[in-house]
Design an enzyme around this catalytic site. Structure first.
Site, short mmCIF file in Angstrom:
data_model
loop_
_atom_site.label_atom_id
_atom_site.label_comp_id
_atom_site.label_asym_id
_atom_site.label_seq_id
_atom_site.Cartn_x
_atom_site.Cartn_y
_atom_site.Cartn_z
N ARG A 295 -12.01 -41.30 -41.32
CA ARG A 295 -12.34 -42.67 -41.73
C ARG A 295 -11.11 -43.42 -42.24
O ARG A 295 -11.20 -44.21 -43.18
CB ARG A 295 -13.43 -42.69 -42.83
CG ARG A 295 -14.73 -42.05 -42.45
CD ARG A 295 -15.46 -42.78 -41.33
NE ARG A 295 -16.55 -41.94 -40.88
CZ ARG A 295 -16.43 -41.04 -39.89
NH1 ARG A 295 -15.29 -40.89 -39.24
NH2 ARG A 295 -17.45 -40.29 -39.55
N SER B 118 -23.06 -44.39 -44.86
CA SER B 118 -22.62 -43.48 -45.94
C SER B 118 -21.82 -44.24 -46.99
O SER B 118 -20.89 -44.96 -46.66
CB SER B 118 -21.74 -42.37 -45.37
OG SER B 118 -22.48 -41.62 -44.44
N GLU C 185 -16.56 -44.84 -49.19
CA GLU C 185 -16.28 -45.28 -47.82
C GLU C 185 -16.56 -46.79 -47.73
O GLU C 185 -15.86 -47.52 -47.04
CB GLU C 185 -17.19 -44.50 -46.86
CG GLU C 185 -16.93 -44.80 -45.40
CD GLU C 185 -17.68 -43.84 -44.47
OE1 GLU C 185 -17.81 -42.63 -44.79
OE2 GLU C 185 -18.15 -44.30 -43.42
C1 LIG Z 1 -27.02 -47.91 -40.83
C2 LIG Z 1 -25.54 -47.66 -40.77
C3 LIG Z 1 -25.07 -46.49 -40.20
C4 LIG Z 1 -23.68 -46.23 -40.14
N1 LIG Z 1 -23.25 -45.07 -39.56
C5 LIG Z 1 -21.93 -44.84 -39.46
C6 LIG Z 1 -21.46 -43.64 -38.81
O1 LIG Z 1 -22.22 -42.83 -38.33
N2 LIG Z 1 -20.12 -43.46 -38.75
C7 LIG Z 1 -19.22 -44.37 -39.26
O2 LIG Z 1 -18.01 -44.14 -39.15
N3 LIG Z 1 -19.64 -45.50 -39.87
C8 LIG Z 1 -20.97 -45.76 -39.99
N4 LIG Z 1 -21.40 -46.90 -40.61
C9 LIG Z 1 -20.42 -47.80 -41.23
C10 LIG Z 1 -19.91 -48.94 -40.34
O3 LIG Z 1 -20.83 -49.23 -39.32
C11 LIG Z 1 -18.54 -48.62 -39.73
O4 LIG Z 1 -17.58 -48.37 -40.74
C12 LIG Z 1 -18.04 -49.79 -38.86
O5 LIG Z 1 -16.95 -49.33 -38.13
C13 LIG Z 1 -17.63 -51.03 -39.65
O6 LIG Z 1 -17.39 -52.09 -38.72
P1 LIG Z 1 -17.66 -53.60 -39.10
O7 LIG Z 1 -17.28 -54.44 -37.93
O8 LIG Z 1 -19.04 -53.78 -39.61
O9 LIG Z 1 -16.60 -53.81 -40.27
P2 LIG Z 1 -16.81 -54.60 -41.65
O10 LIG Z 1 -17.79 -53.87 -42.49
O11 LIG Z 1 -17.06 -56.03 -41.40
O12 LIG Z 1 -15.35 -54.44 -42.26
C14 LIG Z 1 -14.89 -53.17 -42.68
C15 LIG Z 1 -13.35 -53.26 -42.86
O13 LIG Z 1 -12.76 -53.43 -41.59
C16 LIG Z 1 -11.88 -54.56 -41.62
N5 LIG Z 1 -11.86 -55.17 -40.30
C17 LIG Z 1 -12.91 -55.53 -39.53
N6 LIG Z 1 -12.48 -56.04 -38.36
C18 LIG Z 1 -11.12 -56.01 -38.40
C19 LIG Z 1 -10.09 -56.41 -37.51
N7 LIG Z 1 -10.35 -56.94 -36.32
N8 LIG Z 1 -8.80 -56.24 -37.91
C20 LIG Z 1 -8.51 -55.70 -39.12
N9 LIG Z 1 -9.44 -55.30 -39.99
C21 LIG Z 1 -10.74 -55.45 -39.64
C22 LIG Z 1 -12.50 -55.49 -42.67
O14 LIG Z 1 -11.53 -56.42 -43.16
C23 LIG Z 1 -12.93 -54.48 -43.71
O15 LIG Z 1 -11.85 -54.12 -44.55
C24 LIG Z 1 -22.77 -47.17 -40.68
C25 LIG Z 1 -23.25 -48.37 -41.24
C26 LIG Z 1 -24.63 -48.61 -41.28
C27 LIG Z 1 -25.11 -49.91 -41.86
#
Ligand SMILES: Cc1cc2nc3c(=O)[nH]c(=O)nc-3n(C[C@H](O)[C@H](O)[C@H](O)COP(=O)(O)OP(=O)(O)OC[C@H]3O[C@@H](n4cnc5c(N)ncnc54)[C@H](O)[C@@H]3O)c2cc1C
Length: 306
Positions: free
Chosen positions: A174, A223, A293
């Protein structure tokens, strides 16, 4: 700040919306308003926006799908960037798939499968964008986005566009340290030709596992904590007697202790207090400080600090 934001609105480097509630833009469904949401639809608009923000010295936060953040109840001062349009495009060439930062992981995995390309199946069902996925090195069930990653174009803090290859990024669990201070643009993944029905079958298997193991009926951010070395956050939380713990509308589910949920009436303060309380109890009982996380945004101080 007010006059800077007014100047930004006057220059309008891309579509802007003022005083936008963040709760609907996050999967936790909590948090207050952002002063301005800027919505660039192309790389040029994004670069223009960043130039203007730097010139006016306006702070910004780059939002993906909001599936790994907790926004404070007082919201976010400055600008939240939420890209779309060309920045969400996905294309394939032979066994390589390319995606803009705002493309959904859901579409990335589905398009790969439609093209009979294998390698992204473990990511199926993870919410979020490709940019957010790469920033977090998202993964599940033995796979991570970095496994098939080839390279990514990024915008540096000095507004330079450069390409980082797999060798340039020390991906960990992560984490992708070299992506901390850049904005992720298009990234590419090298996949293997495979059997389409077997790829879809594996994706369905992963989906079913996720539905069995995760609370899906209430808003969450997945998580809350990273897996501690040699153990599981969920096990420690349960052993600390925190299963079923509730603070206002924030709950540690009895089904899956590692994923806290919002009963839809919960505030960000309640969620943060629950996270802090659980961290404290686990630390006091087992001498383990769980690493979050989920990323807190818009708080004056670390709301999870113990
Ligand atoms: C129900 C559920 C289940 C999940 N299961 C998992 C799982 O199995 N495994 C897992 O790893 N994660 C899981 N997650 C967490 C999440 O989905 C991941 O971490 C996902 O990759 C976050 O992406 P996001 O676009 O929503 O980022 P955001 O939550 O919008 O942002 C997270 C971070 O990424 C940065 N960011 C976003 N886009 C960019 C970009 N283009 N350039 C630079 N920085 C950027 C943001 O500034 C922030 O710091 C889960 C979440 C939920 C709600």
């Amino acid at each position: 700040m007010r006059s800077k934001l007014q100047e930004l609105a006057k220059r309008r480097p891309c579509a802007l919306r003022e005083n936008v509630q963040m709760a609907p833009l996050t999967t936790f469904r909590a948090g207050g308003p952002a002063d301005i949401i800027a919505e660039p639809s192309s790389e040029i608009e994004l670069v223009n926006l960043l130039c203007t923000l730097q010139e006016l010295e306006i702070p910004y936060f780059y939002l993906g799908l909001g599936s790994n953040i907790l926004v404070s109840d007082s919201g976010i001062r400055g600008v939240v960037i939420r890209s779309h349009g060309e920045l969400a495009e996905i294309s394939t060439s032979d066994n390589i798939i390319s995606a803009g930062p705002a493309a959904r992981l859901l579409f990335l995995t589905t398009i790969a499968a439609q093209k009979s390309l294998s390698g992204l199946e473990p990511l199926s069902g993870i919410p979020g964008t490709v940019g957010g996925g790469l920033y977090m090195n998202a993964g599940a069930y033995g796979g991570e986005i970095s496994d098939t990653f080839m390279d990514v174009r990024v915008i540096t803090p000095g507004l330079e566009i450069k390409t980082l290859t797999k060798q340039d990024i020390a991906f960990g669990y992560r984490s992708a340290p070299e992506l901390r201070n850049v904005i992720v643009l298009t990234s590419r993944y090298e996949l293997k030709p495979g059997d389409q029905s077997a790829i879809f079958a594996e994706m369905r298997r992963v989906w079913h596992l996720r539905r069995e193991k995760q609370p899906v009926e209430f808003p969450s951010a997945g998580s809350i904590f990273k897996r501690p070395h040699g153990d599981y956050a969920g096990r420690l939380i349960e052993a600390a007697g925190c299963k079923g713990l509730r603070i206002g509308g924030a709950i540690v589910p009895t089904t899956h202790a590692g994923i806290f949920v919002n009963d839809r009436a919960g505030t960000a303060t309640e969620i943060a207090t629950l996270i802090q309380t659980v961290r404290r109890r686990v630390r006091d009982q087992f001498n383990v400080t769980l690493e979050n996380e989920v990323i807190p945004i818009g708080f004056d101080a670390d709301p999870f600090a113990v």
